[in-house]
Write an enzyme that holds these catalytic residues in place. Structure first.
Site, PDB file in Angstrom:
ATOM      1  N   ASP A  98      35.560  45.562  45.235  1.00  0.00           N
ATOM      2  CA  ASP A  98      36.418  44.491  44.750  1.00  0.00           C
ATOM      3  C   ASP A  98      36.772  44.817  43.301  1.00  0.00           C
ATOM      4  O   ASP A  98      35.887  44.943  42.449  1.00  0.00           O
ATOM      5  CB  ASP A  98      35.666  43.148  44.820  1.00  0.00           C
ATOM      6  CG  ASP A  98      36.603  41.980  45.052  1.00  0.00           C
ATOM      7  OD1 ASP A  98      37.712  41.997  44.483  1.00  0.00           O
ATOM      8  OD2 ASP A  98      36.234  41.052  45.793  1.00  0.00           O
ATOM      9  N   ASP A 199      41.640  41.949  43.145  1.00  0.00           N
ATOM     10  CA  ASP A 199      41.611  40.513  42.898  1.00  0.00           C
ATOM     11  C   ASP A 199      42.851  40.077  42.100  1.00  0.00           C
ATOM     12  O   ASP A 199      43.196  40.713  41.097  1.00  0.00           O
ATOM     13  CB  ASP A 199      40.337  40.200  42.111  1.00  0.00           C
ATOM     14  CG  ASP A 199      40.082  38.721  41.955  1.00  0.00           C
ATOM     15  OD1 ASP A 199      39.925  38.040  42.989  1.00  0.00           O
ATOM     16  OD2 ASP A 199      40.037  38.246  40.808  1.00  0.00           O
ATOM     17  N   ASP A 316      37.050  32.634  49.576  1.00  0.00           N
ATOM     18  CA  ASP A 316      37.749  31.532  48.900  1.00  0.00           C
ATOM     19  C   ASP A 316      38.263  30.475  49.876  1.00  0.00           C
ATOM     20  O   ASP A 316      38.835  29.473  49.449  1.00  0.00           O
ATOM     21  CB  ASP A 316      38.974  32.062  48.133  1.00  0.00           C
ATOM     22  CG  ASP A 316      38.597  32.793  46.852  1.00  0.00           C
ATOM     23  OD1 ASP A 316      37.539  32.475  46.274  1.00  0.00           O
ATOM     24  OD2 ASP A 316      39.358  33.685  46.433  1.00  0.00           O
TER      25      ASP A 316
END
Length: 540
Positions: A98, A199, A316
């Site tokens: 990530d 991200d 999320d």
């Protein structure tokens, strides 16, 4: 479009904090992931997207990074990380890191320096502005509530943070910042990672003075430079998190001729249960006609100029079986239905940990039970605005991020086999019924439907490359489409409701490929009655 390994691959997202704890501190760790690689190999996945494991003070659970080249001690060491990459490789599973480069932690050495004085060489690594008439520079808001500007007493200036005030935004206009990021990416590429999930990458081209955050004018220039300086020509998977992407924008990111990314995550479908023009917390019923329209648009409009990602869940988002399915009476049927609907589409599917066993949301009754910074900030902001506690808690139980983050349920022992200690976040009490051990012993479990779908994708080019067409003339709650490649034609039919719905077979079925009820191809001809949440894919 040249064929790439990631086009017929399936990616599994791990939220390391919640996956598997091996040392009893209540927090998942890298050794826990290593311990579970055989399970993931059995599922059939090709890559793991690992939520951040870098050093972090954990204001936003690792998305606030204080050192990109160190591992958070709670998760283990760099040696553990190297072992994970090597053990993954033995099983043909690549590790996707990530990449969080829109912002750092305020505890990152760059920001610690930048804060010292306006003359500091690191000052320009971040975005600073003078007050305007003694107030914030402008109206920019943080995703986590309140102004996106934080006043720095020492220098009398404001710094920008589009997320938490402990997550100052990097200044991508500064060439030195970009070079630091590329050096760090190359550090990880040399360690043997399989690529990067980026991200909120659509924010790096922001123009704060003009209040432009997403899709700024230099965004694609930066991505092309990143491609050249790091992963270009290295056969890695790169996927950008792009909340504002339309199909036209997505092509700019993922058209192979443009040398940017492999694909993006676009979120149009997951915004369909919120009120238009409002925040995600402002709930609205899901419009199934719109869902068909949006998913079909993304299936057809990229053509050969872009590549699509497929997902229902991530760290999320709430769990799809609780969100749009029925996580009680028809949990198994509706979880399998969403799997079949998505995995038979064109694009690279992403499975979020626990999705493959039908894990559900965890409702709370009081804000003291919430862990997530976004949720907690929103609660207090809305209480001040006069919302009732009941309506805010209802929004949190529907959309809150903690829903996805409860620990993985491995077996029916204490804490679902996640930890011998006290888990960092409550384990869903249904772990005694919903867990991996149970799923593996039941040949009709959700797990085996996912395993079958992965197998179908790997063995049939039609799933990867076939043309998609929505069947228009169906009841509102029936989502049906065909995939076609050469002489081969498949039909996928799903009933997104607990009512019976009629469906007319266009031609008789030759073979049932996957289904969530007992089914024979002989029964699939003419008018058929679809049972609650029924789903199947057949060869015509």
């Amino acid at each position: 479009m040249k064929k790439k390994w990631w086009q017929n691959s399936v990616v599994y997202q791990i939220y390391p904090r919640s996956f598997q704890d091996t040392n009893g501190d209540g927090i998942g760790d890298l050794q826990g992931i290593i311990r579970r690689l055989d399970y993931l190999e059995n599922l059939g996945i090709d890559a793991i997207w690992l939520s951040p494991v870098y050093q972090s003070p954990n204001d936003d659970n690792g998305y606030d990074i204080s050192n990109y080249e160190e591992i958070m001690s709670e998760f283990g060491t760099m040696t553990d990380m190297e072992e994970l990459i090597a053990e993954g490789r033995k099983r043909n599973i690549r590790i996707i890191m990530d990449l969080v480069v829109n912002h750092t932690s305020d505890e990152h050495a760059w920001f610690v320096e930048a804060r010292k004085s306006p003359e500091n060489p690191y000052r320009d690594y971040y975005i600073w502005r003078d007050p305007v008439a003694g107030q914030v520079p402008n109206e920019l808001r943080s995703t986590f509530s309140g102004s996106a500007w934080e006043f720095d007493e020492a220098s009398g200036q404001y710094f920008l943070h589009l997320f938490s005030k402990k997550q100052p935004d990097l200044n991508w206009e500064n060439e030195k910042v970009r070079q630091e990021v590329y050096d760090m990416m190359n550090f990880w590429i040399e360690k043997g990672v399989g690529g990067f999930r980026m991200d909120v990458i659509d924010l790096i081209g922001k123009l704060p003075d003009q209040e432009i955050t997403g899709n700024g004018p230099r965004l694609h220039e930066y991505l092309q430079e990143m491609n050249t300086e790091t992963f270009g020509g290295k056969d890695l998977l790169t996927v950008g998190e792009t909340w504002g992407a339309t199909p036209e924008i997505a092509k700019r990111y993922s058209d192979p001729k443009r040398n940017e990314l492999s694909m993006v995550f676009q979120f149009e479908h997951v915004g369909l249960d919120q009120q238009v023009g409002k925040e995600k917390w402002d709930l609205a019923p899901l419009d199934l006609t719109k869902l068909k329209e949006v998913l079909s648009k993304w299936q057809t409009s990229l053509g050969n100029e872009g590549w699509n990602s497929l997902f229902w869940n991530n760290h999320d988002l709430p769990r799809i079986v609780s969100r749009w399915g029925n996580d009680q009476q028809y949990r198994v049927e509706s979880a399998k239905m969403f799997a079949i609907l998505l995995h038979m589409m064109k694009g690279t599917p992403y499975i979020y940990q626990g999705e493959e066993i039908g894990m559900t949301n965890y409702p709370i009754s009081d804000i003291s039970e919430a862990e997530d910074i976004e949720t907690i900030n929103m609660y207090h902001e809305r209480i001040e605005k006069g919302y009732t506690k009941e309506e805010i808690i209802r929004s949190i139980n529907t959309k809150g991020r903690d829903n996805a983050r409860t620990p993985m349920q491995w077996d029916d022992s204490l804490n679902g086999g996640f930890t011998t200690g006290t888990p960092w976040l409550h384990v869903n009490p249904n772990y005694q019924v919903i867990n991996v051990e149970q799923a593996l012993t039941d040949s009709s479990s959700i797990f085996y439907t996912y395993q079958k779908l992965i197998e179908l994708r790997k063995q049939n080019e039609i799933v990867v490359w076939g043309a998609y067409r929505l069947l228009e003339d169906t009841p509102e709650k029936v989502f049906a489409y065909t995939r076609e490649l050469g002489a081969e034609k498949w039909l996928v039919v799903t009933n997104i409701s607990e009512e019976l719905n009629e469906f007319r077979m266009p031609t008789p079925a030759k073979e049932v490929l996957v289904a969530n009820y007992e089914l024979t191809s002989e029964s699939l001809t003419g008018e058929i009655n679809l049972r609650p949440y029924e789903a199947f894919a057949v060869r015509l």
